[in-house]
Design a protein around this motif. Structure first.
Motif, PDB file in Angstrom:
ATOM      1  N   ASP A  40       0.710  50.670  43.667  1.00  0.00           N
ATOM      2  CA  ASP A  40       1.445  51.881  43.952  1.00  0.00           C
ATOM      3  C   ASP A  40       1.958  51.965  45.153  1.00  0.00           C
ATOM      4  OD1 ASP A  40       0.691  52.980  41.356  1.00  0.00           O
ATOM      5  OD2 ASP A  40      -1.043  53.868  42.115  1.00  0.00           O
ATOM      6  N   TRP A  41       1.472  51.395  46.327  1.00  0.00           N
ATOM      7  CA  TRP A  41       1.711  51.379  47.573  1.00  0.00           C
ATOM      8  C   TRP A  41       3.076  50.435  47.896  1.00  0.00           C
ATOM      9  CZ3 TRP A  41       2.783  47.916  51.563  1.00  0.00           C
ATOM     10  CH2 TRP A  41       3.205  48.503  52.827  1.00  0.00           C
ATOM     11  N   LEU A  42       2.990  49.400  47.246  1.00  0.00           N
ATOM     12  CA  LEU A  42       4.280  48.450  47.266  1.00  0.00           C
ATOM     13  C   LEU A  42       5.679  49.425  46.484  1.00  0.00           C
ATOM     14  CD1 LEU A  42       2.833  44.956  46.283  1.00  0.00           C
ATOM     15  CD2 LEU A  42       3.871  45.554  48.516  1.00  0.00           C
ATOM     16  N   LYS A  43       5.262  49.715  45.474  1.00  0.00           N
ATOM     17  CA  LYS A  43       6.293  50.530  44.649  1.00  0.00           C
ATOM     18  C   LYS A  43       6.746  51.603  45.339  1.00  0.00           C
ATOM     19  CE  LYS A  43       6.811  53.109  40.386  1.00  0.00           C
ATOM     20  NZ  LYS A  43       8.160  52.418  39.699  1.00  0.00           N
ATOM     21  N   ASN A  44       5.707  52.588  45.800  1.00  0.00           N
ATOM     22  CA  ASN A  44       6.371  53.854  46.535  1.00  0.00           C
ATOM     23  C   ASN A  44       6.662  53.557  47.960  1.00  0.00           C
ATOM     24  OD1 ASN A  44       5.986  55.363  44.065  1.00  0.00           O
ATOM     25  ND2 ASN A  44       3.669  55.486  44.634  1.00  0.00           N
ATOM     26  N   ASP A  45       6.230  52.812  48.749  1.00  0.00           N
ATOM     27  CA  ASP A  45       6.342  52.954  50.210  1.00  0.00           C
ATOM     28  C   ASP A  45       7.072  51.510  50.721  1.00  0.00           C
ATOM     29  OD1 ASP A  45       4.036  55.132  51.676  1.00  0.00           O
ATOM     30  OD2 ASP A  45       3.424  54.277  49.672  1.00  0.00           O
ATOM     31  N   LEU A  46       7.365  50.730  49.878  1.00  0.00           N
ATOM     32  CA  LEU A  46       8.218  49.440  50.403  1.00  0.00           C
ATOM     33  C   LEU A  46       9.501  49.683  49.442  1.00  0.00           C
ATOM     34  CD1 LEU A  46       5.977  46.267  51.094  1.00  0.00           C
ATOM     35  CD2 LEU A  46       7.132  48.137  52.860  1.00  0.00           C
ATOM     36  N   VAL A  47       9.494  49.119  48.061  1.00  0.00           N
ATOM     37  CA  VAL A  47      10.573  49.060  47.283  1.00  0.00           C
ATOM     38  C   VAL A  47      11.015  50.240  47.043  1.00  0.00           C
ATOM     39  CG1 VAL A  47      11.139  48.413  45.078  1.00  0.00           C
ATOM     40  CG2 VAL A  47       9.218  47.199  45.883  1.00  0.00           C
ATOM     41  N   GLY A  48      10.332  51.486  46.932  1.00  0.00           N
ATOM     42  CA  GLY A  48      11.073  52.973  46.512  1.00  0.00           C
ATOM     43  C   GLY A  48      11.652  53.378  47.669  1.00  0.00           C
ATOM     44  N   LYS A  49      11.435  52.747  49.107  1.00  0.00           N
ATOM     45  CA  LYS A  49      12.328  53.553  50.063  1.00  0.00           C
ATOM     46  C   LYS A  49      13.158  52.163  50.792  1.00  0.00           C
ATOM     47  CE  LYS A  49       8.433  55.999  51.550  1.00  0.00           C
ATOM     48  NZ  LYS A  49       7.249  56.271  52.775  1.00  0.00           N
ATOM     49  N   GLY A  50      13.514  51.249  49.786  1.00  0.00           N
ATOM     50  CA  GLY A  50      14.665  50.544  50.014  1.00  0.00           C
ATOM     51  C   GLY A  50      14.453  49.396  51.153  1.00  0.00           C
ATOM     52  N   LEU A  51      13.073  49.043  51.369  1.00  0.00           N
ATOM     53  CA  LEU A  51      12.642  48.274  52.390  1.00  0.00           C
ATOM     54  C   LEU A  51      12.703  46.815  51.980  1.00  0.00           C
ATOM     55  CD1 LEU A  51      10.122  50.534  54.002  1.00  0.00           C
ATOM     56  CD2 LEU A  51      12.478  50.488  54.669  1.00  0.00           C
ATOM     57  N   THR A  52      12.722  46.461  50.824  1.00  0.00           N
ATOM     58  CA  THR A  52      12.721  45.037  50.181  1.00  0.00           C
ATOM     59  C   THR A  52      14.023  44.388  49.949  1.00  0.00           C
ATOM     60  OG1 THR A  52      12.475  45.823  48.022  1.00  0.00           O
ATOM     61  CG2 THR A  52      10.232  45.500  49.437  1.00  0.00           C
ATOM     62  N   GLY A  53      15.139  44.943  50.385  1.00  0.00           N
ATOM     63  CA  GLY A  53      16.381  44.255  50.343  1.00  0.00           C
ATOM     64  C   GLY A  53      17.014  44.339  49.115  1.00  0.00           C
ATOM     65  N   PRO A  54      18.177  43.898  49.118  1.00  0.00           N
ATOM     66  CA  PRO A  54      19.347  44.094  47.890  1.00  0.00           C
ATOM     67  C   PRO A  54      19.022  43.436  46.548  1.00  0.00           C
ATOM     68  CG  PRO A  54      20.194  42.383  49.160  1.00  0.00           C
ATOM     69  CD  PRO A  54      18.902  42.807  49.942  1.00  0.00           C
ATOM     70  N   THR A  55      18.026  42.384  46.283  1.00  0.00           N
ATOM     71  CA  THR A  55      17.585  41.851  45.246  1.00  0.00           C
ATOM     72  C   THR A  55      16.132  42.607  44.717  1.00  0.00           C
ATOM     73  OG1 THR A  55      18.409  40.021  45.894  1.00  0.00           O
ATOM     74  CG2 THR A  55      17.190  39.822  43.916  1.00  0.00           C
ATOM     75  N   ALA A  56      16.249  42.989  43.451  1.00  0.00           N
ATOM     76  CA  ALA A  56      14.866  43.795  42.904  1.00  0.00           C
ATOM     77  C   ALA A  56      13.881  42.463  43.043  1.00  0.00           C
ATOM     78  CB  ALA A  56      15.042  44.002  41.379  1.00  0.00           C
ATOM     79  N   PRO A  57      12.550  42.900  43.544  1.00  0.00           N
ATOM     80  CA  PRO A  57      11.478  41.922  43.741  1.00  0.00           C
ATOM     81  C   PRO A  57      11.340  41.190  42.462  1.00  0.00           C
ATOM     82  CG  PRO A  57      11.061  43.975  44.815  1.00  0.00           C
ATOM     83  CD  PRO A  57      12.338  44.252  44.084  1.00  0.00           C
TER      84      PRO A  57
END
Length: 404
Positions: free
Chosen positions: A215-232
């Motif tokens: 949930d944290w990865l989804k909401n606080d990293l991926v959901g905030k655009g902090l993991t780059g242009p390619t979907a994890p």
């Protein structure tokens, strides 16, 4: 006591050729593992008249399938150095380690790696090479953004925001693509306080802690655009490593091989222990590859004698240093921890003592790992529920476990 009998060196009593199939740890023809094995085999044969060691090395993309084909066709090699052993052990095709190695060699294995080589309390898998994971960060990008390496998840998120604001392509690279999604997943589960299994070895993939982690990865990293242009779910480890070596990644989880890649392209990097919710993660992920000996050809004494030689301190150290890997024995680990030439590996070596290994002793792990590779990327994507994805994988794992 059967293992002690092989130490007497009866390998020269008859002419025999031992077949070994091994994985290639090199990244070019110049440092192919074939060269390592050819040199080691020649040195062994020199002192063991009548014994020939025939080694075929294959890429990691092919070696497991190659051995499976040989076994299925009734032509098992005497030894295989590959990624997993449990299926062959469960099928009764492998020698127990106690029937092969002398007592000092068996006792020299790092205990957590030896334990990971067991099926039903008997060791069949001999750890051959190991590594752990640390958080790598790009020192220049961190300096430019005015930030320091994170020690908690909140700090990691704040660092990623600063890197994004500075125009970094991948503030945090999260490779949940098929290549090695099971590794990144386990790293984060351990960081969040759990893992794939509980203390008795049952799968706990959808535990409360694991769901909270994703949930944290989804909401606080991926959901905030902090993991780059390619979907994890579409980002493979090799791509993430290559991007780090190009200076496009602020931070990511990595193993020792990334040191060489980054240094080759002039990236000034640092490493720190993995952060957890409230401080350093309680443990990191360890990975081991495996040596095993097949019973089909009946060369128990000769195989045992050769493997005692393979696992000498000198040979374990030489292989580990050649490929930036961690030794699987206490003697070689102690030598590495005191050698200045190995200084860059010391942080990884320190992490090995409290690392956790994939549940490779479970015959169900191969199918569970495949399910994770197929599905875990969706746990951090779009409108899906991380808990629902982990629950689905848990149900599949429980079914596979029941069929063991």
């Amino acid at each position: 006591m059967a293992g002690t009998l092989t130490a007497c060196g009866g390998a020269g009593s008859e002419d025999v050729t031992l077949k070994l199939v091994a994985a290639d740890y090199g990244d070019s023809a110049d440092n192919s593992s074939q060269k390592y094995w050819d040199k080691l085999a020649a040195a062994y044969e020199k002192d063991h008249e009548g014994v020939k060691i025939d080694v075929d090395v294959y890429s990691w993309n092919d070696v497991d399938a190659k051995v499976k084909t040989m076994v299925d066709e009734g032509h098992a090699p005497d030894m295989a150095q590959i990624g997993a052993y449990a299926d062959y052990a469960a099928a009764g095709k492998l020698y127990p380690v106690g029937d092969l190695l002398d007592v000092p060699t068996q006792a020299d294995y790092l205990s957590q790696l030896a334990d990971a080589g067991k099926v039903d309390s008997t060791q069949y898998g001999m750890p051959f090479a190991s590594s752990t994971r640390l958080l790598f960060y790009n020192k220049k990008l961190f300096k430019d953004a005015g930030i320091t390496p994170p020690t908690t998840w909140d700090e990691l998120e704040a660092d990623a925001k600063a890197l994004k604001a500075d125009g970094v392509k991948y503030p945090y690279a999260l490779p949940l693509g098929r290549e090695e999604a099971q590794a990144e997943t386990m790293i984060w589960m351990l960081s969040g306080g759990d893992g794939y299994t509980d203390d008795v070895g049952s799968y706990t993939i959808d535990s409360k802690q694991n769901v909270a982690t994703f949930d944290w990865l989804k909401n606080d990293l991926v959901g905030k655009g902090l993991t780059g242009p390619t979907a994890p779910g579409e980002l493979n480890r090799a791509t993430a490593f290559a991007a780090f070596a190009k200076g496009e990644v602020g931070m990511l989880n990595g193993h020792p091989t990334l040191m060489r890649m980054a240094a080759k392209q002039g990236v000034d990097y640092g490493t720190v222990p993995l952060p957890g919710p409230d401080g350093q993660a309680r443990s990191t992920m360890g990975v081991a590859d495996w040596m095993m000996a097949f019973k089909q050809n009946g060369h128990r004494e000769q195989v045992g004698d050769f493997l005692n030689y393979v696992y000498s301190e000198k040979n374990v150290l030489e292989f580990s240093r050649e490929y930036n890997l961690l030794p699987v024995t206490n003697s070689a680990s102690e030598a590495m921890s005191g050698a200045e030439e190995d200084k860059k590996l010391w942080p990884f070596l320190e992490g090995l003592t409290n690392s956790e290994i994939y549940p490779v002793g479970k015959t169900s792990w191969a199918s569970v790992s495949a399910d994770i590779k197929d599905q875990i990327g969706t746990a951090v994507a779009g409108n899906t529920s991380a808990g629902a994805v982990l629950g689905r994988i848990q149900n599949q794992a429980a079914a596979a476990e029941a069929a063991e």
